[in-house]
Design an enzyme around this catalytic site. Structure first.
Site, short mmCIF file in Angstrom:
data_model
loop_
_atom_site.label_atom_id
_atom_site.label_comp_id
_atom_site.label_asym_id
_atom_site.label_seq_id
_atom_site.Cartn_x
_atom_site.Cartn_y
_atom_site.Cartn_z
N LYS A 1 16.31 38.61 35.38
CA LYS A 1 16.76 38.85 33.83
C LYS A 1 16.51 37.52 33.10
CE LYS A 1 21.00 40.33 34.85
NZ LYS A 1 20.82 40.63 36.26
N GLY B 1 24.28 33.88 37.62
CA GLY B 1 23.47 32.49 37.70
C GLY B 1 22.09 32.87 37.28
N GLN C 1 24.68 40.24 35.97
CA GLN C 1 24.94 41.28 37.05
C GLN C 1 24.12 42.47 36.95
OE1 GLN C 1 28.23 40.17 35.77
NE2 GLN C 1 27.69 38.39 36.81
N ASP D 1 20.65 39.88 40.21
CA ASP D 1 19.60 39.13 40.56
C ASP D 1 18.21 39.52 40.33
OD1 ASP D 1 21.63 37.17 41.47
OD2 ASP D 1 21.86 38.52 43.34
P1 IMP Z 1 32.74 39.18 41.38
O1 IMP Z 1 31.96 39.27 40.23
O2 IMP Z 1 32.72 37.42 41.76
O3 IMP Z 1 34.14 39.48 41.64
O4 IMP Z 1 31.94 39.72 42.82
C1 IMP Z 1 31.99 41.17 43.05
C2 IMP Z 1 30.41 41.54 43.79
O5 IMP Z 1 29.66 41.18 42.62
C3 IMP Z 1 30.04 40.52 44.89
O6 IMP Z 1 29.43 41.72 45.53
C4 IMP Z 1 29.29 39.71 44.34
O7 IMP Z 1 28.28 39.37 45.23
C5 IMP Z 1 28.31 40.55 43.03
N1 IMP Z 1 28.12 39.78 42.06
C6 IMP Z 1 28.69 39.03 41.11
N2 IMP Z 1 27.94 38.46 40.16
C7 IMP Z 1 26.57 38.63 40.48
C8 IMP Z 1 25.32 38.23 40.18
O8 IMP Z 1 25.16 37.44 39.00
N3 IMP Z 1 24.24 38.58 40.91
C9 IMP Z 1 24.22 39.41 41.82
N4 IMP Z 1 25.70 39.90 42.47
C10 IMP Z 1 26.64 39.37 41.78
#
Ligand code: IMP
Length: 444
Positions: free
Chosen positions: A16, A40, A223, A13
């Site tokens: 990017k 996102g 991410q 977040d």
């Molecule tokens: P997952 O990727 O849904 O398995 O989530 C694992 C961890 O990564 C969690 O703490 C999510 O909140 C975080 N996370 C996954 N995608 C994003 C992103 O695009 N931005 C910020 N945090 C993310």
């Protein structure tokens, strides 16, 4: 010609999407290498807001080719929603390509993600619940469904059926959940396959051809560094490799084709989900950052945890990714603060620690050591050059660059494309200096 990786230098977040959108103007090809609909990006163009999860924001430029690479995981239902949203806003997807070897997120992945989170109890990760972890687990277990399996599901339905039956056993026996209907899922996914078929290609070959033709390629990370499966704050990480090396793996290119690596960091820090966060603020300043920075997730709508800029993490991101330069985003969010803190080291077990401690228990005990800088308490969103920024804001940026030992190329002072300061040419400007064994820049 330049091939550039854009990477998140914090916990995701970082903004990017905006930086990629900005640089996509001069890119011929944009590649997304990892992650899925957990990501996102919000991009604002001429007052119109686009929320993208899987499709690279480069799609908003009519001549830019966008590739969703092998290292991603694709939820076809969500991807088609995104394609439909773009069509509704008159954005063409004729330049969209999807890797035939990307793995497919199936309905059981989402159910298992949420069921496992519940089962973990106090050890929950705070995932996005989008089935990302289970899709990557199946990839590693070698029982995943790839885009190839999906588009040939007419020819090979047995493989999908076998997998669904296998997952049904897990759903029923481990979680006491109702089984899924394999026939219905295959039928539903056959429909998705028909619509996605025209987009599916051999993506690493397509990228190799672009390299040969000396096209400009942008590799867009999803991410952030601290969410990296191998180098992040494990276990509170995602299941892919959002670092620069991961971009090469996920796209299927050799590291030798990369000319530059740009790290994106917010002027403060945010994190969603569980896990230690040393500079987190539980006070009114944390509230202020969340509200002023509109810190609510694009994907889940969750409020992001907010805190001061963490220079220890910043330096770590510079090292792990080999960052050449930085894009600092959301500087304007700090506009009203009388003073701003920056974490320069941690105190842990009575010792001062300047390097990121990879051990989760040690990291959880780190207390930030702060330096306090004066705020500027005036608006910056209208500034278009570094010189137009208040002196304190310039000093703040200089402080961050020195702390991370990486030059700042871009500063963002608002969500719109034009609310950007180009400090140095991010592609051809100065790179991070090579450091000698004492940490001093090596003179060339
Ligand atoms: P997952 O990727 O849904 O398995 O989530 C694992 C961890 O990564 C969690 O703490 C999510 O909140 C975080 N996370 C996954 N995608 C994003 C992103 O695009 N931005 C910020 N945090 C993310």
């Amino acid at each position: 010609m330049a091939n550039v990786i854009i990477i998140g230098a914090q916990w995701g977040d970082e903004g990017k999407g905006k930086i990629t959108d900005l640089l996509s103007k001069s890119a011929d090809v944009v590649v997304r290498s990892q992650g899925g609909v957990n990501a996102g990006h919000t991009v604002v163009v001429q007052g119109q807001t686009f929320k993208l999860h899987l499709i690279p924001s480069g799609i908003l430029y009519p001549n830019t080719e966008c590739i969703i690479g092998s290292g991603t995981v694709i939820d076809p239902r969500e991807l088609l929603k995104e394609i439909d949203q773009l069509h509704k806003l008159n954005v063409s997807t004729k330049n969209l390509y999807i890797s035939q070897t990307a793995h497919v997120t199936m309905p059981y992945h989402r159910i298992l993600d949420q069921a496992a989170e519940e089962r973990r109890g106090k050890y929950r990760i705070g995932t996005t619940g989008r089935g990302i972890g289970p899709t990557y687990s199946d990839k590693a277990e070698r029982i995943g469904i790839r885009m190839l399996d999906l588009i040939y599901c007419d020819r090979y339905p047995e493989k999908i059926e076998w997998t669904i039956n296998y997952k049904n056993a897990v759903l029923e026996k481990l979680y006491g959940l109702p089984p899924l209907n394999a026939k219905e899922i295959i039928e539903e996914y056959r429909g998705y396959a028909e619509r996605l078929r025209p987009y599916v290609v051999d993506s690493s070959l397509k990228i190799a051809q672009a390299v040969k033709q000396k096209k400009n390629i942008l590799f867009e990370g999803a991410q952030g560094t601290l969410l990296d499966l191998d180098h992040g704050t494990y276990p509170y990480v995602t299941s892919s490799n959002p670092i620069a090396g991961g971009a090469c793996v996920g796209a299927g290119v050799g590291p030798t084709i990369i000319d530059r690596i740009i790290g994106v960091a917010k002027a403060y820090t945010t994190r969603v989900g569980e896990g230690p966060f040393p500079t987190e603020l539980h006070d009114e300043i944390g509230e202020y950052l969340a509200e002023k920075g509109a810190e609510y997730g694009t994907t889940t709508g969750r409020r992001r945890r907010c805190g001061w800029f963490d220079g220890v993490i910043g330096r770590y991101a510079a090292r792990i990714n080999g960052l050449d330069c930085l894009a600092i985003t959301k500087l304007d969010v700090l506009d009203e603060l009388p003073e701003i803190k920056v974490c320069v080291a941690y105190e842990v077990d009575g010792e001062i620690c300047r390097e990121f401690p990879i051990h989760a228990l040690k990291f959880a005990n780190c207390k930030p050591v702060y330096e306090t800088l004066p705020g500027w308490q005036q608006p910056t969103s209208h500034c278009r050059t570094l010189e137009e920024l208040p002196k304190q804001a310039q000093d703040y940026l200089k402080f961050l660059a020195e702390l991370m030992e990486v030059p700042i190329a871009i500063v963002s002072v608002g969500a719109a494309r034009e609310q950007t300061i180009i400090v140095e040419d991010p592609i051809h400007g100065p790179k991070r200096a090579l450091l000698d064994s004492k940490g001093k820049p090596v003179k060339s």
